[in-house]
Design an enzyme around this catalytic site. Structure first.
Site, PDB file in Angstrom:
ATOM      1  N   GLU A  97       0.843  -1.201   0.000  1.00 20.27           N
ATOM      2  CA  GLU A  97       0.000   0.000   0.000  1.00 20.27           C
ATOM      3  C   GLU A  97       0.877   1.249   0.000  1.00 20.27           C
ATOM      4  O   GLU A  97       1.910   1.304   0.669  1.00 20.27           O
ATOM      5  CB  GLU A  97      -0.897  -0.007   1.240  1.00 20.27           C
ATOM      6  CG  GLU A  97      -1.913   1.115   1.297  1.00 20.27           C
ATOM      7  CD  GLU A  97      -2.914   0.927   2.443  1.00 20.27           C
ATOM      8  OE1 GLU A  97      -3.444   1.940   2.920  1.00 20.27           O
ATOM      9  OE2 GLU A  97      -3.152  -0.227   2.862  1.00 20.27           O
ATOM     10  N   ASP A  99       0.190   5.361   0.616  1.00 20.99           N
ATOM     11  CA  ASP A  99      -0.855   6.249   1.127  1.00 20.99           C
ATOM     12  C   ASP A  99      -0.489   7.721   1.069  1.00 20.99           C
ATOM     13  O   ASP A  99       0.606   8.110   1.496  1.00 20.99           O
ATOM     14  CB  ASP A  99      -1.138   5.959   2.611  1.00 20.99           C
ATOM     15  CG  ASP A  99      -1.723   4.592   2.869  1.00 20.99           C
ATOM     16  OD1 ASP A  99      -2.359   4.044   1.959  1.00 20.99           O
ATOM     17  OD2 ASP A  99      -1.544   4.083   3.990  1.00 20.99           O
ATOM     18  N   GLU A 101      -2.509  10.639   3.037  1.00 24.37           N
ATOM     19  CA  GLU A 101      -3.612  10.943   3.941  1.00 24.37           C
ATOM     20  C   GLU A 101      -3.524  12.420   4.312  1.00 24.37           C
ATOM     21  O   GLU A 101      -2.511  12.879   4.857  1.00 24.37           O
ATOM     22  CB  GLU A 101      -3.550  10.074   5.197  1.00 24.37           C
ATOM     23  CG  GLU A 101      -3.815   8.599   4.913  1.00 24.37           C
ATOM     24  CD  GLU A 101      -3.745   7.741   6.157  1.00 24.37           C
ATOM     25  OE1 GLU A 101      -4.583   6.833   6.295  1.00 24.37           O
ATOM     26  OE2 GLU A 101      -2.844   7.974   6.985  1.00 24.37           O
ATOM     27  N   GLN A 114       0.110  13.098   5.531  1.00 28.20           N
ATOM     28  CA  GLN A 114       0.820  11.913   6.020  1.00 28.20           C
ATOM     29  C   GLN A 114       0.950  10.912   4.886  1.00 28.20           C
ATOM     30  O   GLN A 114      -0.037  10.586   4.228  1.00 28.20           O
ATOM     31  CB  GLN A 114       0.079  11.276   7.190  1.00 28.20           C
ATOM     32  CG  GLN A 114       0.724   9.980   7.685  1.00 28.20           C
ATOM     33  CD  GLN A 114       0.139   9.509   9.013  1.00 28.20           C
ATOM     34  OE1 GLN A 114       0.436  10.063  10.057  1.00 28.20           O
ATOM     35  NE2 GLN A 114      -0.689   8.474   8.951  1.00 28.20           N
ATOM     36  N   ASN A 116       2.534   6.978   3.827  1.00 24.81           N
ATOM     37  CA  ASN A 116       2.929   5.718   4.444  1.00 24.81           C
ATOM     38  C   ASN A 116       3.137   4.683   3.343  1.00 24.81           C
ATOM     39  O   ASN A 116       2.561   4.794   2.252  1.00 24.81           O
ATOM     40  CB  ASN A 116       1.851   5.238   5.422  1.00 24.81           C
ATOM     41  CG  ASN A 116       2.380   4.275   6.475  1.00 24.81           C
ATOM     42  OD1 ASN A 116       3.525   3.830   6.412  1.00 24.81           O
ATOM     43  ND2 ASN A 116       1.545   3.936   7.448  1.00 24.81           N
ATOM     44  N   ASN A 124       3.882   1.247   9.285  1.00 24.68           N
ATOM     45  CA  ASN A 124       4.636   2.013  10.286  1.00 24.68           C
ATOM     46  C   ASN A 124       5.783   2.799   9.667  1.00 24.68           C
ATOM     47  O   ASN A 124       6.832   2.985  10.292  1.00 24.68           O
ATOM     48  CB  ASN A 124       5.173   1.092  11.388  1.00 24.68           C
ATOM     49  CG  ASN A 124       4.055   0.441  12.189  1.00 24.68           C
ATOM     50  OD1 ASN A 124       3.028   1.075  12.455  1.00 24.68           O
ATOM     51  ND2 ASN A 124       4.238  -0.821  12.560  1.00 24.68           N
ATOM     52  N   ARG A 125       5.578   3.267   8.440  1.00 28.48           N
ATOM     53  CA  ARG A 125       6.603   4.064   7.762  1.00 28.48           C
ATOM     54  C   ARG A 125       6.067   5.478   7.504  1.00 28.48           C
ATOM     55  O   ARG A 125       6.195   6.020   6.413  1.00 28.48           O
ATOM     56  CB  ARG A 125       7.014   3.397   6.449  1.00 28.48           C
ATOM     57  CG  ARG A 125       7.650   2.023   6.608  1.00 28.48           C
ATOM     58  CD  ARG A 125       8.053   1.444   5.258  1.00 28.48           C
ATOM     59  NE  ARG A 125       8.793   0.207   5.370  1.00 28.48           N
ATOM     60  CZ  ARG A 125       8.231  -1.012   5.296  1.00 28.48           C
ATOM     61  NH1 ARG A 125       6.921  -1.121   5.098  1.00 28.48           N
ATOM     62  NH2 ARG A 125       8.979  -2.098   5.399  1.00 28.48           N
ATOM     63  N   GLU A 126       5.487   6.095   8.508  1.00 23.63           N
ATOM     64  CA  GLU A 126       4.840   7.388   8.328  1.00 23.63           C
ATOM     65  C   GLU A 126       5.834   8.537   8.197  1.00 23.63           C
ATOM     66  O   GLU A 126       6.849   8.581   8.888  1.00 23.63           O
ATOM     67  CB  GLU A 126       3.907   7.694   9.511  1.00 23.63           C
ATOM     68  CG  GLU A 126       2.766   6.718   9.691  1.00 23.63           C
ATOM     69  CD  GLU A 126       3.108   5.575  10.639  1.00 23.63           C
ATOM     70  OE1 GLU A 126       4.310   5.390  10.952  1.00 23.63           O
ATOM     71  OE2 GLU A 126       2.182   4.857  11.069  1.00 23.63           O
ATOM     72  N   ASP A 190     -10.116  10.535  16.475  1.00 24.26           N
ATOM     73  CA  ASP A 190      -9.387   9.929  17.592  1.00 24.26           C
ATOM     74  C   ASP A 190      -7.876  10.077  17.431  1.00 24.26           C
ATOM     75  O   ASP A 190      -7.123   9.837  18.382  1.00 24.26           O
ATOM     76  CB  ASP A 190      -9.761   8.450  17.736  1.00 24.26           C
ATOM     77  CG  ASP A 190      -9.505   7.642  16.473  1.00 24.26           C
ATOM     78  OD1 ASP A 190      -9.574   8.232  15.368  1.00 24.26           O
ATOM     79  OD2 ASP A 190      -9.252   6.430  16.576  1.00 24.26           O
ATOM     80  N   TRP A 191      -7.405  10.525  16.215  1.00 25.57           N
ATOM     81  CA  TRP A 191      -5.963  10.655  16.010  1.00 25.57           C
ATOM     82  C   TRP A 191      -5.556  11.717  14.994  1.00 25.57           C
ATOM     83  O   TRP A 191      -4.420  12.199  15.020  1.00 25.57           O
ATOM     84  CB  TRP A 191      -5.362   9.324  15.557  1.00 25.57           C
ATOM     85  CG  TRP A 191      -5.824   8.866  14.189  1.00 25.57           C
ATOM     86  CD1 TRP A 191      -6.921   8.112  13.921  1.00 25.57           C
ATOM     87  CD2 TRP A 191      -5.215   9.154  12.927  1.00 25.57           C
ATOM     88  NE1 TRP A 191      -7.044   7.905  12.561  1.00 25.57           N
ATOM     89  CE2 TRP A 191      -6.009   8.516  11.934  1.00 25.57           C
ATOM     90  CE3 TRP A 191      -4.084   9.851  12.534  1.00 25.57           C
ATOM     91  CZ2 TRP A 191      -5.707   8.588  10.577  1.00 25.57           C
ATOM     92  CZ3 TRP A 191      -3.767   9.928  11.171  1.00 25.57           C
ATOM     93  CH2 TRP A 191      -4.583   9.288  10.209  1.00 25.57           C
ATOM     94  N   ARG A 278      10.082   5.316  18.912  1.00 28.52           N
ATOM     95  CA  ARG A 278       9.369   4.191  18.292  1.00 28.52           C
ATOM     96  C   ARG A 278      10.331   3.133  17.791  1.00 28.52           C
ATOM     97  O   ARG A 278      10.031   1.938  17.849  1.00 28.52           O
ATOM     98  CB  ARG A 278       8.514   4.687  17.106  1.00 28.52           C
ATOM     99  CG  ARG A 278       7.282   5.465  17.472  1.00 28.52           C
ATOM    100  CD  ARG A 278       6.542   5.892  16.218  1.00 28.52           C
ATOM    101  NE  ARG A 278       5.979   4.763  15.481  1.00 28.52           N
ATOM    102  CZ  ARG A 278       5.551   4.834  14.210  1.00 28.52           C
ATOM    103  NH1 ARG A 278       5.664   5.971  13.540  1.00 28.52           N
ATOM    104  NH2 ARG A 278       5.053   3.773  13.634  1.00 28.52           N
TER     105      ARG A 278
END
Length: 289
Positions: A97, A99, A101, A114, A116, A124-126, A190-191, A278
């Site tokens: 994928e 992305d 965003e 964002q 990814n 988890n590659r933001e 929520d984020w 992280r």
């Protein structure tokens, strides 16, 4: 003469089956959910988000390498809590994928973008960056270029991120799963905005993202072995039809490299590669080799 004409028609059909370029939404795409929240107005398409639902659309076909582009004008005004996404993705838990965003914000505050990358189900590659313009005032081009050597995220033809093929270093690269092209709008309060501290204000609904200029130049691939093989190797024999595999596109040009350096220096606000909280051990693909 007749045999030449027959050969030409066959060639045209072959080209048409793998090389797609269009600006018509209904030729390339169809609603994927909440079709009552999609609205057509001439050459534009609007996706709406309200308290009952968001909406999305998907390409009718999948592709193995190529370029997808959309012109998007993002939600105006107070867009806090909303996310508009443009992405390519394959199916299944071990999917690939890419992305974009677009994270909404309160009035007057900048949109964050964002990006990814998922490879074999692992993300988890933001990275997050500010845009150097107001994306709510006019349409801008957002593109994903994908070939055997790199995935390039572009905004108005300016590269803002590159995910390079480092298979020689043992790092997986997405190359064997056909991907659809998608876009959607949904509530993610929520984020999405300031880590979820700012919630969606439904009194400003509906939140609308507007689209036009839908383009896909890519190798159509349903996943059948013969189609996979054609898309994998076509660039070795015909770089006009499989233009994205031309050697000049194996890496950024000098000008594009300078553009990316400017974006990273002036607009980048988060990079997973430098997030030691992280990732105490730097992810392998972040190493310069």
């Amino acid at each position: 003469m007749e045999s030449r004409l027959s050969w030409f028609l066959l060639y045209a059909l072959m080209v048409g089956s793998i090389w797609v370029h269009s600006a018509r939404f209904d030729e390339l795409f169809q609603p994927s959910w909440a079709s009552d929240h999609l609205e057509y107005q001439g050459e534009t398409l609007k996706l709406k988000l309200d308290s009952s639902s968001g909406a999305g659309f998907a390409s009718k076909n999948k592709y193995l390498f190529g370029k997808a582009t959309m012109q998007i004008k993002l939600v105006e005004g107070d867009s806090a809590g909303t996310v508009t996404a443009f992405y390519m993705a394959s199916d299944g838990p071990a999917h690939n994928e890419f992305d974009f965003e677009f994270l909404g914000n309160t009035t007057g505050e900048p949109y964050l973008v964002q990006t990814n990358v998922y490879v074999n189900g692992v993300g988890n590659r933001e990275q997050r960056l500010n845009l150097w313009f107001d994306p709510t005032k006019d349409f801008h081009y957002y593109s994903l270029l994908w070939n055997h050597q790199q995935v390039v995220f572009m905004v108005d033809d300016t590269p803002v991120r590159v995910f390079s093929n480092k298979e020689k270093q043992g790092i997986p690269f997405p190359k064997d799963q056909a991907m659809g092209v998608y876009s959607s709008i949904w509530n993610a309060d929520d984020w999405a905005t300031q880590g979820g501290r700012v919630k969606t204000d439904w009194s400003h609904a509906p939140f609308i993202s507007t689209y036009r200029g839908f383009e896909i130049d890519g190798c159509e691939c349903s996943g059948k072995p013969e189609e996979m093989g054609r898309c994998q190797t076509g660039g070795q024999t015909d770089q006009e039809r499989f233009w994205w595999e031309k050697p000049v596109l194996a890496e950024l040009s000098v000008h594009q490299t300078h553009q990316l350096m400017w974006v990273r220096a002036k607009q980048l606000v988060y990079d997973y590669c430098t997030d030691t909280a992280r990732f105490p051990t730097k992810p392998a693909e972040c190493e310069r080799r």
